[in-house]
Design an enzyme around this catalytic site. Sequence first.
Site, PDB file in Angstrom:
ATOM      1  N   GLY A 194     -14.225  -7.259   7.626  1.00 32.40           N
ATOM      2  CA  GLY A 194     -14.752  -7.016   6.174  1.00 32.40           C
ATOM      3  C   GLY A 194     -15.183  -5.619   5.982  1.00 32.40           C
ATOM      4  N   ASP A 221       1.435  -4.707  -2.558  1.00 36.12           N
ATOM      5  CA  ASP A 221       0.101  -4.974  -3.226  1.00 36.12           C
ATOM      6  C   ASP A 221      -0.685  -3.537  -3.305  1.00 36.12           C
ATOM      7  OD1 ASP A 221       0.654  -5.024  -0.038  1.00 36.12           O
ATOM      8  OD2 ASP A 221      -1.752  -4.793  -0.153  1.00 36.12           O
TER       9      ASP A 221
END
Length: 487
Positions: free
Chosen positions: A128, A254
């Site tokens: 992350g 995406d």
Amino acid sequence: MNATVPSTLIFDSRFARDLPELALSWQAEEVPDPRLLVLNEPLAAELGLDPAWLRTPEGVRLLVGNLLPEGAAPVAQAYAGHQFGAWSPRLGDGRALLLGELHDAAGRVRDLHLKGSGRTPFARGGDGLAAVGPMLREHVVSEAMHALGIPTTRSLAVVATGRPVRRETVQPGAVLARVAAGHLRVGTFQYARSRGDTGLLRRLADHAIARHHPGAAAAEHPHLALFDAVVAAQASLVAQWMHVGFIHGVMNTDNTTISGETIDYGPCAFMDAHDPATVYSSIDLGGRYAYGNQPIVLQWNLARLAEAMLPLFDEDQDRAVALAEEVLGTYPARYGAAWTDGMRAKLGVPGADDDDVAPLLEELSALLRDNHVDHTSFFRGLGAAARGDARPARDLVLDLARFDAWAERWRSLGPDAELMDRVNPVYVPRNHLVEEALAAAVAGDLDPLGRLLEAVTRPFETRPGLERYAEPAPGDFGASYQTFCGT
């Protein structure tokens, strides 16, 4: 409103309200030692934000998502996608958050979005986090693209976190604050379609029309008009990439926006020697996203959007497919027209006959490829050739007789040197200069980054003292150069 946040700073959360199925409420991880590395003050002013306040400790905490206006509702966005042609049904913001939407000084809605803000449930095993180098790369390249007039997401700021990030080596962490007209992607529609919820798909399309292509609302068939508008926007966008030698590097569905903006500057690069087969991305092992493949890949991505939107086109499957194919079939002509118009401008011959221009362009591409000619330097040098001095362009070519024959036919068309200088940049983020600036920044020296930004944010204006920023890469640089996605 938090007392430390200016009362004029108001976030909306329309995406989360309209499409709660695609929005996962989440918070950015606390940043242990935030330090502002770079702030885009002109963009801050466009957004109605006070640059001086953004430089305060409270402003920097806003830029990493640790201080928010009252009522702000950060979300991780859900989407799917084809990555290098392989279907992934659940991607989403694994290390990113949409903080909210702002109205800029012109009244436009803009997303404020973070990268590197910590793991979300979409992280798929990732940490992350983001590192200083890749986030500064996005800052430099996206601002260069904006200065070139190419639709793009933009970087508001990069903030060092004080947290180490493990990649090939341990690197300093950072958060990027990114601004966009929106973050809807082809993959967003693919995700909605994969849920089998036509109502969600319809609300997503209506949201996209209201946000990005409002003219479609008045069409006889608004959802088909939306698809048509995206095809047009993306055909224009990829043509502009091709004009300046930009290679995205990871053109997954995406990373294909509904707004028509360039998004995700991971393994991107600007081409040095002109060659359609050029690939820099370390993860593009088969060359799927090579420079010359980008227009074809974009059409493939748009076909995936058409598949996702089929239930909105017609209840009858065959009729829906026929309508989608009719619109998608306009892509080659739209791309071809956009590319040819842009190349006419680069050669300074906007009014020349197609019969004269088409063979010139075909022969020029082969000439540049066969002679390994620097893309940016050659086209800028042609401006001097249009004024009578062929040396800046000619000296880049080994086969002088071939160049001279081509140039004689080109000059007979009366090229407009001033037009050429307005569209052929002097400065782009050359790969060797980007790597030099990023290495210095990671080591704590931001001066090379500042000088590079000075050059590429005014790309068409030759300025003394910036000569090295206009020069091709050293001969020993490009052969094995690779870029990396930063995750």
